[in-house]
Every structure is written in structure tokens, then in C-alpha cells.
Design a protein around this motif. Sequence first.
Motif, mmCIF file in Angstrom:
data_model
loop_
_atom_site.group_PDB
_atom_site.id
_atom_site.type_symbol
_atom_site.label_atom_id
_atom_site.label_comp_id
_atom_site.label_asym_id
_atom_site.label_seq_id
_atom_site.Cartn_x
_atom_site.Cartn_y
_atom_site.Cartn_z
ATOM 1 N N THR A 74 16.356 14.074 -79.567
ATOM 2 C CA THR A 74 16.867 15.326 -78.560
ATOM 3 C C THR A 74 17.142 16.522 -80.223
ATOM 4 O O THR A 74 17.323 17.840 -79.142
ATOM 5 N N MET A 75 16.828 17.161 -80.543
ATOM 6 C CA MET A 75 16.801 18.108 -81.425
ATOM 7 C C MET A 75 16.021 19.217 -81.652
ATOM 8 O O MET A 75 16.262 20.238 -80.995
ATOM 9 N N THR A 76 14.339 18.609 -80.901
ATOM 10 C CA THR A 76 13.579 19.370 -80.752
ATOM 11 C C THR A 76 13.766 19.864 -79.020
ATOM 12 O O THR A 76 13.441 21.341 -78.560
ATOM 13 N N THR A 96 16.828 20.220 -78.268
ATOM 14 C CA THR A 96 18.151 21.518 -78.361
ATOM 15 C C THR A 96 17.024 22.607 -78.159
ATOM 16 O O THR A 96 17.411 23.878 -78.156
ATOM 17 N N LYS A 97 16.248 22.532 -79.348
ATOM 18 C CA LYS A 97 15.717 23.662 -80.010
ATOM 19 C C LYS A 97 14.660 24.389 -78.888
ATOM 20 O O LYS A 97 14.614 25.870 -78.479
ATOM 21 N N VAL A 98 13.706 23.984 -77.988
ATOM 22 C CA VAL A 98 12.929 24.445 -77.005
ATOM 23 C C VAL A 98 14.106 25.112 -75.890
ATOM 24 O O VAL A 98 13.996 25.985 -75.606
ATOM 25 N N GLY A 147 16.996 26.397 -76.177
ATOM 26 C CA GLY A 147 17.731 27.301 -77.311
ATOM 27 C C GLY A 147 16.912 28.576 -77.197
ATOM 28 O O GLY A 147 17.419 29.467 -76.752
ATOM 29 N N ALA A 148 15.559 28.179 -77.359
ATOM 30 C CA ALA A 148 14.312 29.366 -76.824
ATOM 31 C C ALA A 148 14.531 29.451 -76.101
ATOM 32 O O ALA A 148 14.231 31.079 -75.463
#
Length: 174
Positions: free
Chosen positions: A4-6, A8-10, A12-13
Amino acid sequence: MFDTMTFTKVLGAVCGSLLIFMLGKWAADELYAVGGGHGYGEEHAAGYLIEVEDSGEEEVVEEGPAFSELLASADIGSGAKVFKKCSACHSLEKGENKTGPYLYGVVGRAVDAAEGFGYSEALAAVGDAWTVDALNAFLENPRKAAPGTSMSFSGLKKETDRADLIAYLDSLDD
């Protein structure tokens, strides 16, 4: 690996990149808009106006021979070559309709007389029969001669091509 964190980062990017592009476009529009984008009027528009004195004389446009003269000297062999553009949608055999109606005996024939073909209402504007003048106007620009026609052909711009094609079509039915 893909939690989930990965994700979310993608996400957001991607959103951040879109935001930067949108802000860049807005900034470029403000910088490069006509007049600088700061409320300047026409007097501050980019470019220069070059004033030219009018001589007061109208240009004489040379007209070529009349269409009837072109038709009298038309080349039937060249008309057969021009017909290749039409052969994708039209047939020369009586009763054999394709996307368009058959063109055997079209010169002098009533506008909506091809048996078995469903004509559009727009062709009523062309006239009662396919005279040489009606064919010339229609072949030059079908959408202008019959607004709303379903014919997608853009037309024949050269008068000699139209004259050759009409002479060829007229020669087919004796």
C-alpha cells in the motif's frame, strides 16, 4: 514488493507531476499570451502591421476556356483514368450499386433514378436531372452542391478532369 505504501507513493508522484505540468502550462500562458497576458489591449499585441497603399485598381483574373469548350475537347481516355477515383464507390454496370449508385447512363438521367439505391434528401437540391452543368458543379464540390449529402468525396478541383470524366461517363451508354 508492491504494498500500500508503494502504491501511495506512485500515485502521489503521478498526481504531483500532473500538478507541475498544469502550473507550467498556466505560467506559459500568462507569459506568452498576446499582449503579455497582463490586460494589454490590441495596441500591445505582438507583431507589426505593415500598411500598403491601395492602387485602386482591381486585379484582372484571367479566366480559362468555358466548360462547354473543355467538354468539347475532353479526352475520354483521361476520363477513364479519373474514374478510378470514383470506382471505389461507384460501378459502371447498370443495376450494380455499391456504396454509391451505378453511373451507367448518368448523364441526362433523373437525379434519383438508379434502381435499388437509397438516395439522401440532400440530392433534391441538385435538380431534376444530372445535366452536364449539374454534374460539373457536383463533381467540383459535392458538399457545396448538395449540402448534407452522404457522399464523402472531396471533389475534383481541375476543370479538365471534370470535363474528361463527364465525357467518359456520357460515352458509356451511347
